[in-house]
Design an enzyme around this catalytic site. Sequence first.
Site, PDB file in Angstrom:
ATOM      1  N   GLN A 123      39.074  74.749  47.061  1.00  0.00           N
ATOM      2  CA  GLN A 123      39.980  73.615  46.922  1.00  0.00           C
ATOM      3  C   GLN A 123      41.421  74.103  46.944  1.00  0.00           C
ATOM      4  OE1 GLN A 123      39.496  71.522  43.228  1.00  0.00           O
ATOM      5  NE2 GLN A 123      40.368  69.644  44.037  1.00  0.00           N
ATOM      6  N   GLY A 124      42.301  73.420  47.640  1.00  0.00           N
ATOM      7  CA  GLY A 124      43.722  73.764  47.651  1.00  0.00           C
ATOM      8  C   GLY A 124      44.551  72.567  47.252  1.00  0.00           C
ATOM      9  N   SER A 126      46.058  72.117  43.516  1.00  0.00           N
ATOM     10  CA  SER A 126      47.104  72.452  42.540  1.00  0.00           C
ATOM     11  C   SER A 126      48.112  73.452  43.102  1.00  0.00           C
ATOM     12  CB  SER A 126      46.481  73.068  41.287  1.00  0.00           C
ATOM     13  OG  SER A 126      45.647  72.154  40.642  1.00  0.00           O
ATOM     14  N   GLU A 241      34.093  64.378  42.118  1.00  0.00           N
ATOM     15  CA  GLU A 241      34.053  65.457  41.137  1.00  0.00           C
ATOM     16  C   GLU A 241      33.873  64.909  39.727  1.00  0.00           C
ATOM     17  OE1 GLU A 241      36.440  69.474  39.904  1.00  0.00           O
ATOM     18  OE2 GLU A 241      37.546  67.937  40.970  1.00  0.00           O
ATOM     19  N   GLU A 366      44.034  64.768  28.973  1.00  0.00           N
ATOM     20  CA  GLU A 366      45.165  63.849  28.809  1.00  0.00           C
ATOM     21  C   GLU A 366      45.267  62.905  30.008  1.00  0.00           C
ATOM     22  OE1 GLU A 366      45.240  67.128  28.099  1.00  0.00           O
ATOM     23  OE2 GLU A 366      45.216  66.763  25.939  1.00  0.00           O
TER      24      GLU A 366
END
Lengths: 382, 338
Positions: A123-124, A126, A241, A366
């Site tokens: 995964q790219g 963040s 996800e 959060e």
Amino acid sequence: MNDTEQERAFRERARTWLEANKPKSRRPEDGSEMVAFDREWQNTLFCGGWAGIAWPKEHGGQGLPLNLQLIWHEEYARSAAPDAGVNWIALNHAGPTLIEKGTEEQRTRHLDAILSGREVWCQGFSEPGAGSDLASVQTRGVVEGDELVVNGQKIWTTFGNHADYQELLIRTDPTAPKHKGISWVICDMRSPGISIRPIHSLTGKQHFCEVFYDNVRIPLANVVGGLDNGWATAMATLGFERGTGFITEQIALARTVEAMIAFAKSSPRRLFDSDLVADRLATLRAEVTALRSFTYLMVSRIDSEGLSPFESSVTRLYYAELTKRVMKFAYELFGQSRLQRQESGGLASIGYLDAFRYTIAAGTSEIQRNIIAEKLLHLPKA
Amino acid sequence: MLTLLPTAEQLQLADAVSSHLAATMPVSRLLPKSPRRLTRDRGDWGSLVDLGLFGVAAPEEIGGSGLGTVEEALINREVGRYLLSSAVLASQLGCRLATHAGKTDLAASIVAGERRVALGIDVDGCQIGEKCSGTIQIVDGAPGDLVILWNGNGTALVPYDAVEREEVQSQDDTIGLESGRLDAPATVFLSTTQYDLGRQASILIAAQLAGIADAVMQRTVEHAVTRRQFGQLLGAFQAIKHKCADMKVRAEVAWAQTLYAAQAIEAGQPGAFEASAAKQIAADYAILTVEDSVQVHGAIAYTAELDIHLFLKRAHLLAVASGDRLRENRAFLGLQRV
């Protein structure tokens, strides 16, 4: 719950197959041996007709209805077969995203390869400056002819050093508002201009990477879901996800609690003489039981009336917070010897350290609470 | 497979109960009419009888509805929201016990509201059998009632008038609380092997607690979208938002486990483990939610004028209603008592 005739037959078939075909050797903990192990196991599933149980049949999956998926996950967890490992992102993120948003050509190129363990994905999403605030990704993609030229940096890329492809979020229109002007592209990890720095986690293991892009050229044909429309594609990806992809892990968590109870029962330190230990373990056992019930309720609802994509945040938040509580108490059960890296009866002292990722990855707790509050309870945005 | 979702008919039944309670027994009925004294309340028993509340699972021949545990759970979730007297819970359980013991007349009289059952709470490990003895607390009892008591051994109904009683001051002014010495034969007794009423009790208690958790979550959200401070709605502050999100998770999870336990029993499974998990989760989560709600409401929730404290006190009552938590924990973990 009581199986129907068809469910019982399916359960029996899954159980028998898993027992006969699951790897006999222990999964290597890292490196190329681990990757080879995971690929081979995925290929075994593929050849046995068990790859992509939730994927539609026309895309090479098994197209199982939800009830049979659930039974598969139950039997899978029960058999203690290895988890998807390096194939997790491909099977639970990239594949479903391509099925929903990809072109015919993209699907043909990748789906079969993913199911058979030939393609590892990472995964790219963040970046150092875009964590919870994912929409502020700055990695830049400039259109040149029929290519995108990409410059920038990604971080927390799990198995980035082992992956063949990456689901990459880049900013293709810097003048648009931040949720617009993002594109979701398929990046070949062997492209010139990519450099990778492995990062060790607090457990001491190498888990994820930093990835740098220096004039990396990606064909425009690799854009998924439309140029500048990548935010919608990314939200679909994260929805997978946060949803049913975690069922096997939920069952595994219940097994951890059972291992803790067995550990406390057999401990020479007579852990169950303590009412506190009994109370904590009873509570955790009740909580993982309730997690399972909640997941089943969600599955029943998906089956009959559909579900708001935001509902998966409730499951994710509960699962993540509960995992941390479980792992922390497992650690405490080790007593003074928790200082040592050790495994006993299915419990590992490293689990406590590893568990910190649960309330951070896939959207922090959060962020999940914000989603629940704003999308499900309709509280105002700040 | 698992069909955890209630059917449309089941949901309609719950809606009907809920609308009736909202119209006739809103929680505001419990608020003080004078500054000092709250209202003690067993509810409008006649209208609860008309609703069929005491014979949900009783056979139709004796005036019951012949329904099952899922319907009982759905109804008790509503009963929890409206903080009905624990005599309602006790009478439902008493009717089930009488039915299973073949005491048809007694069961019929409970369904018809002629006989009421009060909740008895085992204080120090009393003897519950054909003969019952020990120290108990009785909630909302009245002369002529039976008192229901259960533990790991079984469940008994004993005459209220056979208990040597003394009124004690309750934390909750809306309930009547008595301390009692008991040494009397049971009117009805069934051992756990004959009929596991404790399992049923756990589900109904869990359902009421899940109702409390959900009602208080909704009340808190309403407050958060009404009150303004610093020029914005309370609910726009993340500190408040996150408390509300946690309440939502707890309410959903507690209800899911309760429903699972009820469906398991209806599917012919033992369900004792599921029921025990439901009760434990629902008790912990309802209490946490009401505590958070007091904090979100602020000073007004510290007063007797807002009803939130009533939910807190009722949640604690339900949490202890089926006896000692430590003993329950050990049973739940499959341990012998140390």
